[in-house]
Enzyme design. Structure first.
Site, PDB file in Angstrom:
ATOM      1  N   GLY A 156       0.849  -1.186   0.000  1.00  0.00           N
ATOM      2  CA  GLY A 156       0.000   0.000   0.000  1.00  0.00           C
ATOM      3  C   GLY A 156       0.885   1.237   0.000  1.00  0.00           C
ATOM      4  O   GLY A 156       1.989   1.226  -0.535  1.00  0.00           O
ATOM      5  N   ARG A 157       0.398   2.288   0.660  1.00  0.00           N
ATOM      6  CA  ARG A 157       1.138   3.552   0.681  1.00  0.00           C
ATOM      7  C   ARG A 157       2.516   3.381   1.311  1.00  0.00           C
ATOM      8  O   ARG A 157       3.533   3.779   0.730  1.00  0.00           O
ATOM      9  CB  ARG A 157       0.339   4.608   1.475  1.00  0.00           C
ATOM     10  CG  ARG A 157      -0.888   5.131   0.756  1.00  0.00           C
ATOM     11  CD  ARG A 157      -1.739   5.962   1.699  1.00  0.00           C
ATOM     12  NE  ARG A 157      -2.340   5.108   2.700  1.00  0.00           N
ATOM     13  CZ  ARG A 157      -3.644   4.858   2.803  1.00  0.00           C
ATOM     14  NH1 ARG A 157      -4.504   5.452   1.997  1.00  0.00           N
ATOM     15  NH2 ARG A 157      -4.125   4.051   3.734  1.00  0.00           N
ATOM     16  N   ILE A 158       2.563   2.766   2.508  1.00  0.00           N
ATOM     17  CA  ILE A 158       3.860   2.654   3.192  1.00  0.00           C
ATOM     18  C   ILE A 158       4.743   1.613   2.510  1.00  0.00           C
ATOM     19  O   ILE A 158       5.952   1.814   2.345  1.00  0.00           O
ATOM     20  CB  ILE A 158       3.670   2.332   4.699  1.00  0.00           C
ATOM     21  CG1 ILE A 158       2.785   3.408   5.353  1.00  0.00           C
ATOM     22  CG2 ILE A 158       5.011   2.262   5.415  1.00  0.00           C
ATOM     23  CD1 ILE A 158       2.333   3.090   6.767  1.00  0.00           C
ATOM     24  N   THR A 236       6.260  -3.421  11.379  1.00  0.00           N
ATOM     25  CA  THR A 236       5.823  -2.101  11.849  1.00  0.00           C
ATOM     26  C   THR A 236       4.326  -1.931  11.562  1.00  0.00           C
ATOM     27  O   THR A 236       3.820  -0.816  11.599  1.00  0.00           O
ATOM     28  CB  THR A 236       6.601  -0.949  11.165  1.00  0.00           C
ATOM     29  OG1 THR A 236       6.628  -1.185   9.773  1.00  0.00           O
ATOM     30  CG2 THR A 236       8.004  -0.811  11.684  1.00  0.00           C
ATOM     31  N   ARG A 238       1.092  -4.332  12.604  1.00  0.00           N
ATOM     32  CA  ARG A 238       0.363  -4.569  13.851  1.00  0.00           C
ATOM     33  C   ARG A 238       0.831  -5.885  14.454  1.00  0.00           C
ATOM     34  O   ARG A 238       1.080  -6.859  13.734  1.00  0.00           O
ATOM     35  CB  ARG A 238      -1.154  -4.651  13.603  1.00  0.00           C
ATOM     36  CG  ARG A 238      -1.854  -3.311  13.387  1.00  0.00           C
ATOM     37  CD  ARG A 238      -1.923  -2.474  14.666  1.00  0.00           C
ATOM     38  NE  ARG A 238      -2.633  -1.219  14.475  1.00  0.00           N
ATOM     39  CZ  ARG A 238      -2.069  -0.072  14.079  1.00  0.00           C
ATOM     40  NH1 ARG A 238      -0.782  -0.015  13.836  1.00  0.00           N
ATOM     41  NH2 ARG A 238      -2.802   1.030  13.948  1.00  0.00           N
ATOM     42  N   GLU A 267       0.332  -4.257  23.908  1.00  0.00           N
ATOM     43  CA  GLU A 267       1.091  -3.006  24.069  1.00  0.00           C
ATOM     44  C   GLU A 267       0.552  -2.238  25.264  1.00  0.00           C
ATOM     45  O   GLU A 267      -0.673  -2.147  25.397  1.00  0.00           O
ATOM     46  CB  GLU A 267       0.970  -2.156  22.790  1.00  0.00           C
ATOM     47  CG  GLU A 267       1.623  -2.835  21.596  1.00  0.00           C
ATOM     48  CD  GLU A 267       1.544  -2.009  20.304  1.00  0.00           C
ATOM     49  OE1 GLU A 267       1.101  -0.851  20.339  1.00  0.00           O
ATOM     50  OE2 GLU A 267       1.927  -2.540  19.255  1.00  0.00           O
ATOM     51  N   HIS A 286       6.266   1.223  19.410  1.00  0.00           N
ATOM     52  CA  HIS A 286       5.255   1.683  18.432  1.00  0.00           C
ATOM     53  C   HIS A 286       5.480   3.154  18.047  1.00  0.00           C
ATOM     54  O   HIS A 286       4.640   4.016  18.310  1.00  0.00           O
ATOM     55  CB  HIS A 286       3.837   1.477  18.993  1.00  0.00           C
ATOM     56  CG  HIS A 286       2.785   1.387  17.930  1.00  0.00           C
ATOM     57  ND1 HIS A 286       1.653   0.607  18.046  1.00  0.00           N
ATOM     58  CD2 HIS A 286       2.688   1.989  16.714  1.00  0.00           C
ATOM     59  CE1 HIS A 286       0.911   0.741  16.962  1.00  0.00           C
ATOM     60  NE2 HIS A 286       1.514   1.576  16.135  1.00  0.00           N
TER      61      HIS A 286
END
Ligand code: NAP
Ligand code: GLV
Length: 329
Positions: A156-158, A236, A238, A267, A286
């Site tokens: 996707g974008r990242i 990075t 989930r 977390e 995170h």
């Protein structure tokens, strides 16, 4: 009468001031402690808008009390903390913060990859602990990054921003995505692979897809066993995407070489978590999107979504839900 907005965490003054121009604003007063559940359940009863963080579970119990709520504006691109279908059924709009954090998160993902490959954290700890003996030939030797093969799961974008960084290091890039993106293959010079082949052929495997129940423990014992012994897993996205018990075993038994983790199943990560006993894991709290500009950009986008929706305009970045196969927001 003015709409009321509840913010689940103390936000910078410029964001609160922006919202206060339009709305009556209520806010949980702590910067580093999430709002207690019982307070959220009480506050939600009378508000028209909610600005929340990924630490807030906006589930059916919360939504069933939200009789006047029109919009949930999440300050994160991932929205697995929100029951989006239940919100849609109640006519509540959900928004997130895509785009503004893409480059910053890709930077951190690559930093984690490099730190894991070159043992940056354990080498630095050795020096600080006074354990640096003498320069020796094979001490602190890691894995090469330039020329290696990177497998990205979720283009996707990242994921795409990560490709651009990898290309600067002459990496060979493979990807797996639920929909194949042939235009991107040509544009970015990358190759599509099924998940199994990607795991077998990659030196680095980066998870860059959203979490949902369907991809819970996407990387488990079997998937880890397919990876090279010299491979490094970077997450990075989930925590729930990886079976941490299986990962611990694979790292301890040398089935894979290292891991770089910014996200965890629980977390904050408990201090007695087995992963923290391993020196071949780099762990971060995170911080993927944590640059000053990006975090402020995310908060502004969340506030702008709120202003638009409660003033009767379209949301800027709506999250789509599907009801009976029809997409709604
Ligand atoms: P995005 O643009 O929506 O990209 C997600 C990609 O994953 C899309 O290409 C999507 O495919 C693909 N995908 C979705 N489900 C899949 C599945 N089951 N199997 C394979 N591919 C799948 O999202 P983004 O902006 O890149 O962000 C990605 C995730 O990164 C977020 O959801 C969030 O969890 C995480 N994140 C973490 C941090 C951090 O601080 N650590 C910061 C930002 C984001 P389609 O094209 O078919 O939809
Ligand atoms: C952070 O994890 C985000 O999803 O924005």
């Amino acid at each position: 009468m003015k709409n009321t907005v509840y913010i689940t965490r103390k936000l910078p003054e410029e964001i609160v001031n922006k919202l206060s121009c339009y709305f009556h604003v209520r806010m949980w007063g702590e910067e580093n402690i999430p709002v207690p559940r019982e307070i959220l359940l009480k506050e939600i009863e009378n508000v028209n808008g909610l600005i929340c963080l990924l630490t807030d579970q906006i589930d059916n119990e919360v939504l069933s009390k939200a009789k006047h709520l029109k919009i949930i504006s999440n300050i994160a691109v991932g929205y697995n903390n929100i029951d989006v279908q239940s919100a849609a059924k109640r006519g509540i709009i959900v928004t997130n913060t895509p785009g503004v954090l893409t480059e910053t998160t890709a930077d951190l993902t690559f930093a984690l990859l490099m730190a894991s490959a070159r043992r940056v954290v354990s080498a630095s700890d050795t020096l600080r602990n006074g354990e640096w003996g003498a320069w020796s030939l094979m001490e602190f030797t890691g894995q090469d990054i330039y020329g290696a093969t990177l497998g990205i799961i979720g283009l996707g974008r990242i994921g795409e921003a990560l490709v651009k960084r990898a290309k600067g290091f002459d990496m060979n890039v493979l990807y797996y995505n639920r929909t194949r993106k042939q235009d991107k293959e040509l544009e970015l010079g990358i190759r599509y692979m099924d998940l199994k082949s990607l795991l077998q052929q990659s030196d680095y495997v980066c998870l860059m897809l959203p979490y949902s129940a369907e991809v819970h423990h996407l990387i488990g014992r079997e998937e880890l066993s397919l990876m090279k012994k010299s491979a490094i897993l970077i997450n990075t996205a989930r925590g729930g995407l990886v079976d941490e018990g299986a990962l611990y075993d694979a790292l301890r038994n040398g089935e894979i070489w290292a891991a770089g983790l910014d996200v965890f199943e629980q977390e904050p990560l408990p201090l007695d978590h087995p992963l923290l006993s391993l020196s071949n894991v780099v762990t971060l709290p995170h911080i993927g999107s944590a640059s000053v500009n990006t975090r402020l950009g995310m908060a502004h986008l969340a506030a702008d979504n709120m202003v638009n929706v409660l003033n009767g305009d379209e949301p800027i970045t709506p999250v789509l839900a599907s009801i009976n196969g029809i997409e709604v927001n």
